[in-house]
Design a protein around this motif. Structure first.
Motif, PDB file in Angstrom:
ATOM      1  N   ALA A  14      -0.276   3.348 -13.584  1.00 24.41           N
ATOM      2  CA  ALA A  14       0.638   4.397 -13.154  1.00 24.41           C
ATOM      3  C   ALA A  14       0.581   5.517 -14.183  1.00 24.41           C
ATOM      4  N   ALA A  15       0.651   6.746 -13.712  1.00 28.98           N
ATOM      5  CA  ALA A  15       0.644   7.913 -14.581  1.00 28.98           C
ATOM      6  C   ALA A  15       2.059   8.459 -14.697  1.00 28.98           C
ATOM      7  N   VAL A  16       2.494   8.702 -15.924  1.00 31.74           N
ATOM      8  CA  VAL A  16       3.803   9.299 -16.202  1.00 31.74           C
ATOM      9  C   VAL A  16       3.546  10.649 -16.860  1.00 31.74           C
ATOM     10  N   THR A  17       4.012  11.722 -16.214  1.00 36.79           N
ATOM     11  CA  THR A  17       3.680  13.074 -16.640  1.00 36.79           C
ATOM     12  C   THR A  17       4.948  13.883 -16.827  1.00 36.79           C
ATOM     13  N   GLY A  18       4.949  14.735 -17.851  1.00 35.17           N
ATOM     14  CA  GLY A  18       6.088  15.611 -18.093  1.00 35.17           C
ATOM     15  C   GLY A  18       6.033  16.202 -19.480  1.00 35.17           C
ATOM     16  N   PRO A  19       7.063  16.946 -19.888  1.00 35.88           N
ATOM     17  CA  PRO A  19       7.134  17.443 -21.259  1.00 35.88           C
ATOM     18  C   PRO A  19       7.088  16.293 -22.260  1.00 35.88           C
ATOM     19  N   PRO A  20       6.545  16.523 -23.457  1.00 34.51           N
ATOM     20  CA  PRO A  20       6.353  15.419 -24.417  1.00 34.51           C
ATOM     21  C   PRO A  20       7.610  14.604 -24.699  1.00 34.51           C
ATOM     22  N   ALA A  52       6.434  -7.103 -19.784  1.00 38.19           N
ATOM     23  CA  ALA A  52       6.010  -7.486 -21.132  1.00 38.19           C
ATOM     24  C   ALA A  52       4.515  -7.319 -21.329  1.00 38.19           C
ATOM     25  N   ASP A  53       3.715  -7.452 -20.252  1.00 38.05           N
ATOM     26  CA  ASP A  53       2.264  -7.338 -20.378  1.00 38.05           C
ATOM     27  C   ASP A  53       1.760  -5.925 -20.108  1.00 38.05           C
ATOM     28  N   ALA A  54       2.663  -4.941 -20.041  1.00 40.36           N
ATOM     29  CA  ALA A  54       2.260  -3.558 -19.809  1.00 40.36           C
ATOM     30  C   ALA A  54       1.664  -2.953 -21.077  1.00 40.36           C
ATOM     31  N   GLU A  55       0.660  -2.125 -20.903  1.00 41.86           N
ATOM     32  CA  GLU A  55       0.015  -1.424 -22.006  1.00 41.86           C
ATOM     33  C   GLU A  55       0.081   0.069 -21.740  1.00 41.86           C
ATOM     34  N   VAL A  56       0.581   0.828 -22.701  1.00 40.40           N
ATOM     35  CA  VAL A  56       0.697   2.278 -22.563  1.00 40.40           C
ATOM     36  C   VAL A  56      -0.497   2.933 -23.238  1.00 40.40           C
ATOM     37  N   LEU A  57      -1.234   3.735 -22.482  1.00 37.65           N
ATOM     38  CA  LEU A  57      -2.378   4.483 -22.995  1.00 37.65           C
ATOM     39  C   LEU A  57      -1.974   5.948 -23.127  1.00 37.65           C
ATOM     40  N   GLY A  58      -2.016   6.467 -24.353  1.00 42.16           N
ATOM     41  CA  GLY A  58      -1.598   7.839 -24.569  1.00 42.16           C
ATOM     42  C   GLY A  58      -0.202   7.868 -25.176  1.00 42.16           C
ATOM     43  N   PRO A  59       0.523   8.976 -24.960  1.00 41.95           N
ATOM     44  CA  PRO A  59       0.201  10.092 -24.058  1.00 41.95           C
ATOM     45  C   PRO A  59      -0.809  11.065 -24.662  1.00 41.95           C
ATOM     46  N   VAL A  60      -1.447  11.847 -23.766  1.00 42.74           N
ATOM     47  CA  VAL A  60      -2.395  12.872 -24.168  1.00 42.74           C
ATOM     48  C   VAL A  60      -1.966  14.182 -23.517  1.00 42.74           C
ATOM     49  N   PRO A  61      -2.254  15.315 -24.166  1.00 41.31           N
ATOM     50  CA  PRO A  61      -1.857  16.605 -23.578  1.00 41.31           C
ATOM     51  C   PRO A  61      -2.675  16.934 -22.340  1.00 41.31           C
ATOM     52  N   LEU A  62      -2.031  17.572 -21.367  1.00 44.54           N
ATOM     53  CA  LEU A  62      -2.706  18.069 -20.184  1.00 44.54           C
ATOM     54  C   LEU A  62      -3.127  19.513 -20.425  1.00 44.54           C
ATOM     55  N   SER A  63      -4.086  19.964 -19.627  1.00 38.22           N
ATOM     56  CA  SER A  63      -4.532  21.345 -19.727  1.00 38.22           C
ATOM     57  C   SER A  63      -3.393  22.281 -19.360  1.00 38.22           C
ATOM     58  N   VAL A  64      -3.254  23.350 -20.112  1.00 31.18           N
ATOM     59  CA  VAL A  64      -2.244  24.358 -19.814  1.00 31.18           C
ATOM     60  C   VAL A  64      -2.746  25.224 -18.662  1.00 31.18           C
ATOM     61  N   VAL A  65      -1.930  25.330 -17.594  1.00 31.61           N
ATOM     62  CA  VAL A  65      -2.277  26.165 -16.446  1.00 31.61           C
ATOM     63  C   VAL A  65      -1.886  27.606 -16.751  1.00 31.61           C
ATOM     64  N   PRO A  71       2.995  26.756 -14.815  1.00 41.23           N
ATOM     65  CA  PRO A  71       2.149  27.657 -15.602  1.00 41.23           C
ATOM     66  C   PRO A  71       2.750  27.944 -16.977  1.00 41.23           C
ATOM     67  N   GLY A  72       1.902  27.849 -17.989  1.00 42.40           N
ATOM     68  CA  GLY A  72       2.314  28.174 -19.339  1.00 42.40           C
ATOM     69  C   GLY A  72       2.983  27.054 -20.105  1.00 42.40           C
ATOM     70  N   GLU A  73       3.313  25.918 -19.467  1.00 37.56           N
ATOM     71  CA  GLU A  73       4.004  24.827 -20.147  1.00 37.56           C
ATOM     72  C   GLU A  73       3.004  23.764 -20.603  1.00 37.56           C
ATOM     73  N   GLN A  74       3.274  23.170 -21.736  1.00 40.10           N
ATOM     74  CA  GLN A  74       2.445  22.087 -22.267  1.00 40.10           C
ATOM     75  C   GLN A  74       3.060  20.741 -21.899  1.00 40.10           C
ATOM     76  N   TRP A  75       2.385  20.000 -21.046  1.00 40.68           N
ATOM     77  CA  TRP A  75       2.849  18.686 -20.631  1.00 40.68           C
ATOM     78  C   TRP A  75       1.912  17.620 -21.177  1.00 40.68           C
ATOM     79  N   GLU A  76       2.383  16.392 -21.146  1.00 40.41           N
ATOM     80  CA  GLU A  76       1.589  15.241 -21.545  1.00 40.41           C
ATOM     81  C   GLU A  76       1.562  14.217 -20.417  1.00 40.41           C
ATOM     82  N   ARG A  77       0.543  13.369 -20.480  1.00 43.11           N
ATOM     83  CA  ARG A  77       0.439  12.283 -19.496  1.00 43.11           C
ATOM     84  C   ARG A  77       0.155  10.975 -20.213  1.00 43.11           C
TER      85      ARG A  77
END
Length: 712
Positions: free
Chosen positions: A617-623, A637-650, A663-669
């Motif tokens: 599952a992808a979780v996206t939003g402001p950092p 309990a067996d969930a693994e979180v990868l990231g978060p990593v920054p998304l491209s700024v639109v 547009p113009g906002e820096q989000w992470e996923r």
């Protein structure tokens, strides 16, 4: 998870199938103390209506009880559309009249004698239409889809039930026709288990198959024969295809095999009124077979005996609206819930399809190698090294082999040229080292479309004095030359031959069998009468070089779809692919072995723990919002979180895709991964966390997508 589900997972069954029985039976209803009623006169029998309101908020994902006034008793039947008061003050009653609350739409799902709500009930405001449109089967399916994708029931019903048309409801549907006779196998005899598959459907069986279709025009007729065999058993059939052009081909094939009046076509091109009339004919049982695009996956076919999905790797099968279900997964739910036949067909093969076969849930339905050699064209390759050395490539990026193939093909018919994207020259790079050309002010890509001056595609500033920051060169080359530029180059090289283009702005359905050059973007290739004499697949590196887990699978699918429109090798059909010959997708194309490619991809993903072996599952939003959401989500309990990593700024005014940040906002996923058996727990945890966040109000938005198609 129940013991039944644990046994299914241990047996190797895909998790999305192992959890079906658990999800389809869920229907969350709030429990409270018995209530007392005061207000207007009520219906004498079953005076309480249980309603699902048209509010997609997760914290409101439950049924609500309303009183049934005496004047609405007859019309307020389960399944009808209603209007109710909802919100602050909706349950205030004075002198028998409702006060407060906003009127919203909903569906009446059940009539009851009592309510579990302890306070006074507001009455139904109105019954919009006496036509029952939401049956228990569709309600159960919608509930299962909502739970699987961590969404709300109301959002799924928005996708499942089309908007109402009063004129369509006022017209009677035709009388149902008797079952047709079982069809002859036809071209299904080319497949080793093809006739047996049709025979099982005609006898009332529920075979499940992953069908690797042979190239050529026969796939639509083969689907029609499978539908006819199902109808012969007295059951219904549902076919979901990626676009209107494919729906039109299956529609014509069904008419030829079944005759008029036995099937419905559900596509957006039909218009709201006609589409709703067709949908009502299916709901009323007047029509037992359906073919349509993505939204048809919820079509309420009676006595469902077969579900079919064609080309499940096409991105059009993934719904853009919440909760963004995929048609393949919805049809898998229907096949398991209704115990009906299942057919996943494509000229290529996705990793998900390979997993269904490997788990034993479905059988492979394929032709022998001799049949493949007769139906497939000859595939020839040209590597990047040869392309760079070839003098002909300097004029139009076409090597000598491609020029020769075009000349020979034009002697006998049309030639298809597939270009990775539309337009003119969308992106530029250094000619010497291929470093992308970027703006010095904003780092945006430099462009020079339609012979204009070099400028930035983001800020619009000119860049007449550009030079490469890596090697100092001042010469540019096109990274990917668009379809229109390619058409111009070919038109100058073959001035006596007509050149036609097909792309997003103007997609051709078909072209005559006369000599012509047809330049198309992937997925927009028109069908040629008698098949294309040859095809060129250009700029393969651009498709293979995308930073995406599915880049190789998607490139192979696009190439095979285009090559399937070319005549077979015995008839002189030839395909030239411009890509590095040693790459795995290129070799799979040369051997015409998409199944083997998918099996190897599946083995690698199993080793690395990537979907479809795992659930994500992808979780996206402001950092800060993403960090806070994950911290309080109560993940398994067996969930693994990868990231978060920054998304491209639109950039303002730039192109946007579904899921992009404002547009113009820096989000992470962040990606949340769980092993087989924990997918339902992950979806439930994410849904509960987001519902709690919405109920509390405030805070930055957080978007959730279960099974994101792009995790690159």
């Amino acid at each position: 998870m129940s013991s039944e589900n644990e046994r299914s997972v241990e047996s190797g069954e895909p998790e999305q199938l192992a959890l079906i029985r658990e999800t389809v039976r869920k229907a969350k209803v709030p429990r409270a103390k018995p209530r007392t009623w005061r207000g207007a006169a009520l219906a004498k029998e079953l005076p309480v209506a249980r309603v699902v309101v048209n509010k997609g908020s997760l914290h409101l994902d439950q049924f609500f009880d309303y009183a049934v006034p005496e004047e609405l008793d007859e019309a307020a039947r389960p399944g009808v559309r209603v209007r109710v008061r909802f919100g602050a003050g909706a349950h205030q009653v004075k002198n028998g009249r409702r006060e407060g609350g906003r009127l919203i739409d909903g569906f009446l799902v059940e009539r009851r004698a009592t309510s579990d709500y302890s306070g006074p009930l507001a009455a139904l405001a109105d019954v919009v239409s006496p036509e029952p449109v939401l049956g228990p089967e569709l309600l159960g399916l919608a509930r299962a889809v909502a739970d699987r994708y961590a969404g709300s029931l109301a959002d799924v019903l928005q996708l499942a039930v089309p908007p109402r048309s009063a004129r369509a409801e006022g017209r009677p549907s035709p009388e149902p026709l008797p079952p047709p006779p079982a069809p002859e196998p036809g071209t299904w005899t080319r497949y080793e288990r093809g006739p047996a598959f049709l025979d099982s459907l005609a006898r009332g069986g529920a075979p499940r198959a992953v069908w690797n279709a042979l190239p050529g025009p026969h796939w639509a007729e083969e689907i029609a024969r499978a539908v006819a065999a199902t109808l012969a058993s007295g059951r219904g059939a549902l076919v979901v295809v990626p676009d209107g052009r494919a729906a039109g081909r299956v529609d014509a094939a069904l008419t030829a095999v079944l005759g008029e009046g036995r099937h419905a076509l559900l596509t957006a091109e039909a218009g709201p009124e006609k589409r709703y009339a067709q949908w009502l004919a299916v709901r009323r049982g007047a029509v037992r077979a359906v073919v349509g695009t993505r939204a048809a996956m919820f079509a309420p076919v009676r006595d469902l005996g077969l579900v079919v999905i064609w080309d499940d790797g096409d991105g059009s099968h993934s719904e853009l609206h919440a909760p963004q279900p995929h048609a393949r997964e919805v049809l898998l739910l229907r096949a398991a819930h209704d115990r009906c036949g299942f057919l996943l067909g494509s000229t290529s093969c996705t990793v998900e399809a390979a997993q269904l076969v490997e788990s034993g849930w479905a059988k492979a339905l394929a032709a022998g190698r001799e049949q493949v050699r007769r139906a497939a064209p000859l595939i020839r390759t040209v590597g990047d090294g040869e392309l760079a050395r070839d003098e002909a490539a300097r004029a139009a990026r076409l090597p000598s082999l491609a020029w020769q193939t075009v000349r020979e093909g034009l002697k006998t018919g049309p030639v298809l040229v597939q270009v990775p994207r539309r337009g003119y020259v969308p992106r530029l790079a250094c000619e010497r080292c291929r470093t992308p050309a970027r703006c010095r002010h904003c780092a945006g890509p430099l462009e020079a479309p339609e012979q204009q001056e070099l400028h930035c595609g983001w800020c619009g500033r000119g860049a007449a004095d550009w030079h490469c920051v890596e090697c100092g060169s001042t010469r540019l080359r096109a990274q990917v030359v668009g379809a229109r530029r390619t058409a111009e180059e070919l038109g100058r090289a073959f001035p006596a031959v007509p050149v036609r283009t097909s792309g997003r702005d103007h997609v051709l359905d078909s072209v005559p069998g006369r000599p012509a050059l047809v330049v198309s973007t992937p997925g927009a290739e028109p069908v040629a009468e008698g098949g294309y004499a040859a095809a060129l697949l250009l700029d393969g590196w651009a498709m293979l070089g995308r930073p995406d887990l599915r880049a190789g699978e998607e490139a192979l699918r696009r190439w095979i779809d285009a090559a399937s429109l070319v005549r077979g090798q015995p008839d002189g059909g030839t395909v030239v692919v411009v890509a590095e010959p040693t790459l795995r997708p290129v070799q799979a194309l040369v051997r015409w072995d998409p199944v083997g490619h998918a099996q190897r991809e599946l083995a690698e993903r199993a080793e690395l723990g990537f979907p479809p072996v795992s659930r994500m599952a992808a979780v996206t939003g402001p950092p800060e919002a993403v960090e806070g959401f994950l911290a309080g989500a109560g993940l398994p309990a067996d969930a693994e979180v990868l990231g978060p990593v920054p998304l491209s700024v639109v950039r303002p005014g730039g192109p946007r895709r579904p899921g992009d940040p404002p547009p113009g906002e820096q989000w992470e996923r962040a990606l949340v991964r769980v092993p087989p058996g924990s997918g339902a727990a992950l979806a439930a945890a994410l849904k509960q966390a987001r519902a709690g966040r919405l109920a509390r109000g405030g805070g930055d938005p957080v978007r959730i997508r279960v099974d994101p198609p792009d995790i690159g």
